[in-house]
Write a protein that holds these residues in place. Structure first.
Motif, PDB file in Angstrom:
ATOM      1  N   GLY A  66      46.204  58.503  67.945  1.00 51.26           N
ATOM      2  CA  GLY A  66      45.243  58.784  66.876  1.00 51.26           C
ATOM      3  C   GLY A  66      45.057  57.583  65.965  1.00 51.26           C
ATOM      4  O   GLY A  66      43.939  57.294  65.518  1.00 51.26           O
ATOM      5  N   TYR A  67      46.139  56.852  65.699  1.00 49.38           N
ATOM      6  CA  TYR A  67      46.046  55.650  64.877  1.00 49.38           C
ATOM      7  C   TYR A  67      45.295  54.540  65.603  1.00 49.38           C
ATOM      8  O   TYR A  67      44.613  53.733  64.974  1.00 49.38           O
ATOM      9  CB  TYR A  67      47.428  55.163  64.460  1.00 49.38           C
ATOM     10  CG  TYR A  67      48.064  56.020  63.398  1.00 49.38           C
ATOM     11  CD1 TYR A  67      47.431  56.216  62.175  1.00 49.38           C
ATOM     12  CD2 TYR A  67      49.288  56.624  63.604  1.00 49.38           C
ATOM     13  CE1 TYR A  67      48.006  57.001  61.190  1.00 49.38           C
ATOM     14  CE2 TYR A  67      49.871  57.414  62.626  1.00 49.38           C
ATOM     15  CZ  TYR A  67      49.226  57.596  61.425  1.00 49.38           C
ATOM     16  OH  TYR A  67      49.795  58.378  60.453  1.00 49.38           O
ATOM     17  N   ASP A 104      42.693  54.959  67.536  1.00 47.43           N
ATOM     18  CA  ASP A 104      41.279  55.263  67.316  1.00 47.43           C
ATOM     19  C   ASP A 104      40.861  54.941  65.880  1.00 47.43           C
ATOM     20  O   ASP A 104      39.813  54.325  65.654  1.00 47.43           O
ATOM     21  CB  ASP A 104      40.992  56.739  67.617  1.00 47.43           C
ATOM     22  CG  ASP A 104      41.186  57.074  69.089  1.00 47.43           C
ATOM     23  OD1 ASP A 104      41.125  56.146  69.919  1.00 47.43           O
ATOM     24  OD2 ASP A 104      41.407  58.252  69.391  1.00 47.43           O
ATOM     25  N   ASP A 105      41.668  55.339  64.892  1.00 49.02           N
ATOM     26  CA  ASP A 105      41.333  55.090  63.491  1.00 49.02           C
ATOM     27  C   ASP A 105      41.251  53.598  63.190  1.00 49.02           C
ATOM     28  O   ASP A 105      40.300  53.130  62.548  1.00 49.02           O
ATOM     29  CB  ASP A 105      42.371  55.739  62.567  1.00 49.02           C
ATOM     30  CG  ASP A 105      42.322  57.255  62.600  1.00 49.02           C
ATOM     31  OD1 ASP A 105      41.307  57.807  63.071  1.00 49.02           O
ATOM     32  OD2 ASP A 105      43.302  57.876  62.149  1.00 49.02           O
ATOM     33  N   LEU A 106      42.244  52.842  63.635  1.00 47.32           N
ATOM     34  CA  LEU A 106      42.245  51.410  63.370  1.00 47.32           C
ATOM     35  C   LEU A 106      41.112  50.696  64.096  1.00 47.32           C
ATOM     36  O   LEU A 106      40.534  49.735  63.575  1.00 47.32           O
ATOM     37  CB  LEU A 106      43.593  50.798  63.752  1.00 47.32           C
ATOM     38  CG  LEU A 106      44.770  51.215  62.861  1.00 47.32           C
ATOM     39  CD1 LEU A 106      46.078  50.714  63.435  1.00 47.32           C
ATOM     40  CD2 LEU A 106      44.562  50.698  61.454  1.00 47.32           C
ATOM     41  N   THR A 107      40.769  51.160  65.288  1.00 46.52           N
ATOM     42  CA  THR A 107      39.640  50.581  66.020  1.00 46.52           C
ATOM     43  C   THR A 107      38.347  50.784  65.241  1.00 46.52           C
ATOM     44  O   THR A 107      37.541  49.855  65.104  1.00 46.52           O
ATOM     45  CB  THR A 107      39.531  51.196  67.418  1.00 46.52           C
ATOM     46  OG1 THR A 107      40.746  50.929  68.137  1.00 46.52           O
ATOM     47  CG2 THR A 107      38.358  50.617  68.183  1.00 46.52           C
ATOM     48  N   HIS A 108      38.144  51.981  64.695  1.00 39.90           N
ATOM     49  CA  HIS A 108      36.935  52.249  63.894  1.00 39.90           C
ATOM     50  C   HIS A 108      36.911  51.384  62.635  1.00 39.90           C
ATOM     51  O   HIS A 108      35.849  50.871  62.246  1.00 39.90           O
ATOM     52  CB  HIS A 108      36.849  53.722  63.522  1.00 39.90           C
ATOM     53  CG  HIS A 108      36.594  54.630  64.680  1.00 39.90           C
ATOM     54  ND1 HIS A 108      35.545  54.456  65.557  1.00 39.90           N
ATOM     55  CD2 HIS A 108      37.255  55.717  65.119  1.00 39.90           C
ATOM     56  CE1 HIS A 108      35.558  55.399  66.480  1.00 39.90           C
ATOM     57  NE2 HIS A 108      36.603  56.189  66.235  1.00 39.90           N
ATOM     58  N   ILE A 109      38.038  51.215  62.001  1.00 42.89           N
ATOM     59  CA  ILE A 109      38.103  50.388  60.791  1.00 42.89           C
ATOM     60  C   ILE A 109      37.762  48.939  61.117  1.00 42.89           C
ATOM     61  O   ILE A 109      36.971  48.298  60.410  1.00 42.89           O
ATOM     62  CB  ILE A 109      39.497  50.494  60.134  1.00 42.89           C
ATOM     63  CG1 ILE A 109      39.695  51.889  59.537  1.00 42.89           C
ATOM     64  CG2 ILE A 109      39.684  49.416  59.068  1.00 42.89           C
ATOM     65  CD1 ILE A 109      41.108  52.169  59.090  1.00 42.89           C
TER      66      ILE A 109
END
Length: 96
Positions: free
Chosen positions: A27-28, A30-35
């Motif tokens: 999950g992290y 995906d989140d870091l990729t979006h950021i």
């Protein structure tokens, strides 16, 4: 910039974060990729000729008048001090 599962695990180790399982780490990812994608989009914006702002809103700080509101009570405050001279507190020397 692509973030991989191993990058998240290494960053979590360096930050001393405890991840419960691989699903949480995924999950992290995906989140870091979006950021990071958002940061890349922001860096692509042409800011040539744009003046930097100190605040995003065009507002001014309301200031109060600089006036004395209390009387001088130095003598009262220094009355209980062990040693004073010329309005200054005298303290023992601690650094030689």
């Amino acid at each position: 910039m692509a973030i991989e599962h191993a990058d998240v695990l290494r960053a979590a180790h360096l930050a001393r974060l405890g991840l419960k399982d691989d699903a949480e780490a995924h999950g992290y990812v995906d989140d870091l990729t979006h950021i990071l994608e958002m940061v890349d989009r922001l860096q692509a914006v042409d800011t040539e000729g744009v003046a930097p702002l100190s605040h995003p809103l065009d507002a001014t700080q309301r200031l109060r008048p600089d006036e004395v509101t209390e009387s001088n009570q130095r003598e009262t405050f220094q009355a209980c001090a062990p040693a004073t001279t010329e309005g200054l507190y005298l303290v023992p020397r601690v650094v030689e």
